[in-house]
Design an enzyme around this catalytic site. Structure first.
Site, PDB file in Angstrom:
ATOM      1  NE  ARG A 101      -3.430  -0.054   2.907  1.00  0.00           N
ATOM      2  CZ  ARG A 101      -3.997   0.069   4.094  1.00  0.00           C
ATOM      3  NH1 ARG A 101      -3.841  -0.894   4.996  1.00  0.00           N
ATOM      4  NH2 ARG A 101      -4.718   1.133   4.404  1.00  0.00           N
ATOM      5  CG  HIS A 102      -1.324   4.604   0.387  1.00  0.00           C
ATOM      6  ND1 HIS A 102      -1.426   5.027   1.707  1.00  0.00           N
ATOM      7  CD2 HIS A 102      -2.491   3.996   0.086  1.00  0.00           C
ATOM      8  CE1 HIS A 102      -2.632   4.687   2.169  1.00  0.00           C
ATOM      9  NE2 HIS A 102      -3.298   4.051   1.200  1.00  0.00           N
ATOM     10  CG  ASN A 158      -4.236   5.712   5.944  1.00  0.00           C
ATOM     11  OD1 ASN A 158      -3.223   5.612   5.245  1.00  0.00           O
ATOM     12  ND2 ASN A 158      -5.401   5.185   5.570  1.00  0.00           N
ATOM     13  NE  ARG A 174      -4.911   6.808   0.072  1.00  0.00           N
ATOM     14  CZ  ARG A 174      -6.022   7.132  -0.595  1.00  0.00           C
ATOM     15  NH1 ARG A 174      -6.091   8.304  -1.224  1.00  0.00           N
ATOM     16  NH2 ARG A 174      -7.051   6.296  -0.634  1.00  0.00           N
ATOM     17  CD  GLU A 233      -8.963   1.496  -1.337  1.00  0.00           C
ATOM     18  OE1 GLU A 233      -8.909   0.687  -2.309  1.00  0.00           O
ATOM     19  OE2 GLU A 233      -8.759   1.141  -0.167  1.00  0.00           O
ATOM     20  CG  HIS A 271      -5.267   2.840  -2.828  1.00  0.00           C
ATOM     21  ND1 HIS A 271      -5.051   4.053  -2.207  1.00  0.00           N
ATOM     22  CD2 HIS A 271      -4.965   3.029  -4.131  1.00  0.00           C
ATOM     23  CE1 HIS A 271      -4.650   4.945  -3.112  1.00  0.00           C
ATOM     24  NE2 HIS A 271      -4.594   4.357  -4.282  1.00  0.00           N
TER      25      HIS A 271
END
Lengths: 429, 435
Positions: A216-217, A223, A266, A286, A351
């Site tokens: 993932r980023h 987040n 991101r 995402e 994502h």
């Protein structure tokens, strides 16, 4: 019915399993029926290649009975289990055996598509034997050299009676012939959409060793706030992760690594840190949470308690109002998977929901499991194809991050209390 | 998609569909965003020769003829080089018979010198009926035969084919095993595919394996007029207005009158297309990819409101309507990408009615009518009008049928002033009337 054709060690089971995995992932219920497995169940212990001699009448009887038993199960799968595609994995190397199958299919109204694998490269065959035959239950009690010698004699038994699909005699059948692990293909009479997709898939896969890195980023600002979706940048820890990712990837010493990101800040910021070229795919964006974009789970429960419960009831198929479902995600990720199959070493920075979908494809996870696969931040999954499956190495790059994984709560009833609904929400600021 | 330009080279006797394939493939590649151009050597020959006399020009012992033909091939290759190396083209389709190994060797050398990848597309067909059909559909109308009657033309063309037959060397499994190619046999019954090198070649093979030439028609139309249409609002997921429902009934009548064999009906997953299809009383399939363009933050706004709240975005959209992406929404360019599987399946199918939306219909129409990215977002796709597309010769015949039920106009032309600092009046000059 997809019917495999070919001598032993030509990759039929490899193709069968891979194709089945792909079809199930795109939503076509598919199952493999491996006749060798039926034979192992029927004969209890394997003695030697003599079992496969064409003049061994006793064995021939058993082998035919196994094929018929498998066909009966195929019938059950189509009628009772509502299966859409069956992959009939056996050598099917004689015209007689193929006639039997065609007859069976005609009686039951099934379409037949043959997939024949032809290969005479001794190195490839030796590699196959090493990778998947030596560990077969048939050779559990042999040493390596004995096993190889016996298997080669087994192949010889089949060679005596092998009749490949014929350009002229079989011109009315639907089939693809794969030569030399994909350097050449002959495709005959593709009948419909699913056969066309199968041909396209088979023509894009390869067996060159490589690894796929999924990550993932880095941790994002949203987040940290426990908010879903949106298009925020990296948090300070997320930026540290991007650096760590660069260090890790350089340590892997990969020639020609391709790096892919989504179109969202991101993932792009994460890739920027690597200092290498990367390609942006909108398809890797995402999952669109529609009206719930940028909300916390608490806010979703507050504003859309019914939607929240419905999602917990069927997370795979549930579509956010004005948004997407995991099922939609799989459909938009299919071209990504197809290109991943074509490529060699690739790092995909994506994502949570997207990574779950891709992972489910590689690890053959069902639709029920897919939305709950664990894909924590700051953890790289290195996938390496091995034998019939995929080896996974999970590497946490040692930079702390929030947990964004929300398990399925016990109570998914639309009338549940907020407390029950929010029980599994991970901590956030 | 590719770093190295690709040279697609057709191979095959006359009347084997090479030009049909070349044009169709070029249209598809351009639509998906890969700049492609076809180079038809026959065209160069016509420009060079001015007047076509007879098949004798093509006789293998006609030295003068051979010289001219070689010059034309060279001229075409020079233009290919110009297109791929200088003008930024990514794929060139070299459409000629290329029936000898020698000619193909020359092309391979040329490609190697210029850093182009080569992919051969050979069409092999011995079905006399198919060949006769080809001659009738595309050769008789050809400039070469403008002064001949049908019989003379056919006879001459058959003799022309004979001239090529003696020297024809088909791509060979052994001799040509290191080349990348697809051999199409009997109009797609069988394919031999050798050494696909990269993504674009893989897509080309997939496309070629899905197209067919069985006669059929594709019907494109939008959903009936919706409640949001009447209010001049874009996007959303509203139901049909009273007139929209009238349209659905008229559509049903129209379809019945057309008496179409095995018609498939496709809709999006939005209420307005589904409600339209429901009225037809036949099974239909819903495709999420046929959903209207996502206008993101501008969903359900009137143009006046967009100008009020997002004047900068509104102007940027007018500057490059094809590539412009609504904030949190999509662009026409995105739409094309998500419609590609729809086009692929349309190619596989026969008679289909697609009930969709304005932007979606513009994208599909652009594919069938070979409209470039600049024109696509301004194609006219009015409500309550069915477009019947029927492939003929190298293109597509379009019949536009307005079903007689009035509806608002939802077409907004490109305004003259696309400057970000323009006045509100200038911005809203071309907004169609609404309630």
């Amino acid at each position: 019915m997809i019917v495999l054709v070919g001598l032993p060690a030509r990759g039929k089971t490899y193709i069968s399993k891979k194709l089945t995995r792909y079809l199930n992932w795109i939503g076509v219920t598919t199952k493999v029926f491996n006749v060798g497995q039926y034979r192992r169940d029927a004969t209890r212990s394997y003695n030697s290649y003599e079992f496969f001699r064409p003049d061994n009448t006793e064995a021939m009887k058993i082998r035919k009975a196994c094929a018929i038993a498998a066909l009966k199960d195929v019938c059950d799968y189509f009628t009772r289990a509502q299966g859409q595609v069956v992959v009939f994995d056996a050598t099917n190397s004689t015209t007689e055996r193929r006639e039997l199958i065609l007859s069976f299919a005609k009686d039951n109204g099934y379409k037949v598509f043959f997939v024949e694998s032809i290969c005479d490269d001794p190195e490839i065959i030796a590699e196959n034997i090493k990778q998947v035959k030596l560990s077969s239950p048939d050779y559990a009690n042999c040493d390596k050299e004995e096993a190889v010698a016996d298997f080669l004699k087994r192949i010889d038994c089949y060679k005596l009676t092998y009749v490949p699909l014929d350009d002229s005699k079989d011109r009315n059948l639907s089939y693809i012939k794969i030569f030399d692990v994909g350097s050449r293909y002959l495709v005959n009479r593709v009948q419909d959409h699913i056969q066309s997709r199968i041909v396209y898939y088979l023509m894009n896969i390869h067996v060159t060793p490589r690894s796929i890195y999924l990550s993932r980023h880095g941790e994002s600002e949203l987040n940290l706030l426990g908010r879903i979706g949106g298009d925020s940048g990296l948090s300070p820890r997320g930026t540290k992760f991007a650096c760590a990712l660069g260090t890790y990837m350089r340590g892997q010493c990969i020639s020609d690594l391709k790096v892919w990101t989504s179109h969202m800040k991101r993932t792009i910021q994460t890739a920027e840190s690597l200092g290498v070229q990367y390609e942006q795919w909108k398809a890797l964006n995402e999952i669109d949470a529609g009206v719930c974009e940028e909300l916390t789970y608490e806010e979703i429960q507050d504003n859309y308690p019914e939607e929240f419960a419905l999602r917990d009831q069927d997370k795979y198929r549930y579509r956010y109002p004005k948004g997407e479902s995991y099922e939609d995600l799989v459909q938009r990720l299919e071209p990504v998977i197809m290109e991943l199959e074509r490529q060699e070493n690739v790092l995909v920075i994506c994502h949570q929901a997207v990574m779950r979908c891709l992972l489910a494809y590689f690890l053959d996870k069902s639709a029920e499991e897919l939305p709950y696969l664990k894909c924590p931040l700051h953890t790289v999954l290195k996938l390496t194809p091995v034998a019939y499956g995929c080896k996974v190495e999970s590497v946490f790059l040692n930079i702390e991050a929030v947990n964004t994984h929300r398990d399925k709560p016990v109570n998914v009833d639309v009338d549940r209390d907020p407390e029950d609904a929010l029980r599994t929400v991970p901590d956030h600021s | 998609m590719t770093n190295c330009p690709t040279l697609i080279v057709t191979v095959g006797l006359p009347a084997r569909g090479k030009t049909y394939i070349s044009k169709k493939l070029t249209r598809y590649l351009n639509w998906i965003g890969v700049p492609t151009k076809e180079f038809n050597v026959g065209q160069y020959r016509r420009e060079c020769l001015k007047i076509y006399k007879s098949f004798e020009f093509f006789r293998p012992d006609n030295e003068e003829g051979l010289k001219i033909r070689r010059q034309c091939a060279t001229a075409a290759l020079n233009d290919v080089r110009q297109y791929l190396s200088v003008e930024g083209g990514q794929v060139a389709v070299f459409d000629a018979t290329n029936t000898t190994r020698e000619r193909r060797g020359l092309i391979l050398k040329f490609a190697e010198q210029n850093g182009f990848k080569v992919f051969f597309v050979e069409s092999v067909c011995e079905d006399a009926d198919v060949i006769a059909q080809n001659i009738v559909h595309v050769k008789l109308g050809n400039p070469d035969y403008i002064h001949c009657n049908t019989e003379e033309a056919v006879e001459d063309f058959m003799k022309r084919i004979k001239c090529y037959e003696s020297s024809y060397q088909s791509l060979d499994e052994v001799l040509d095993r290191d080349l990348s190619y697809i051999k199409i046999m009997d109009v797609g019954r069988r394919y031999l595919v050798n050494r696909v090198l990269d993504h674009i070649q893989s897509r080309i093979v997939y496309y070629l394996m899905n197209i067919h030439i069985t006669p059929r028609s594709i019907y494109l139309c939008r959903h009936g007029e919706s409640d949001l249409n009447i209010k001049g609002r874009i996007g959303g997921d509203s139901g049909l207005s009273a007139r929209g429902k009238e349209f659905a009934k008229s559509l049903r009548k129209f379809i019945q009158e057309q008496n179409i064999k095995d018609l498939k009906v496709w809709t999006s997953q939005m209420k307005r297309t589904i409600q339209t299809a429901e009225c037809l009383g036949v099974p239909y399939e819903q495709w999420k990819s046929l959903n209207e363009i996502d206008a993101g933050v501008c969903e359900e706004m009137m143009y006046e409101e967009i100008q009020e709240h997002y004047p900068l975005e509104f102007a940027l959209r007018d500057q490059d309507k094809y590539r412009y992406r609504y904030p949190k929404g999509e662009s026409y360019e995105d739409l094309v990408q998500r419609l590609e599987p729809v086009i692929m399946e349309l190619e596989r199918q026969e008679n289909v009615l697609v009930i969709c939306h304005q932007a979606v219909m513009r994208c599909l129409l652009a594919y069938f009518l070979d409209k470039p990215a600049e024109e696509l977002p301004y194609l006219n796709c009015s409500l309550h009008t069915v477009l019947k597309l029927t492939p003929i010769a190298y293109g597509c015949k379009v019949e536009s049928v307005f079903l007689g039920v009035d509806a608002v106009n939802t077409h907004r032309d490109k305004p003259e002033n696309v400057n970000v600092q323009r006045s509100t009046e200038d911005a809203l000059q071309t907004v169609p009337a609404h309630f």
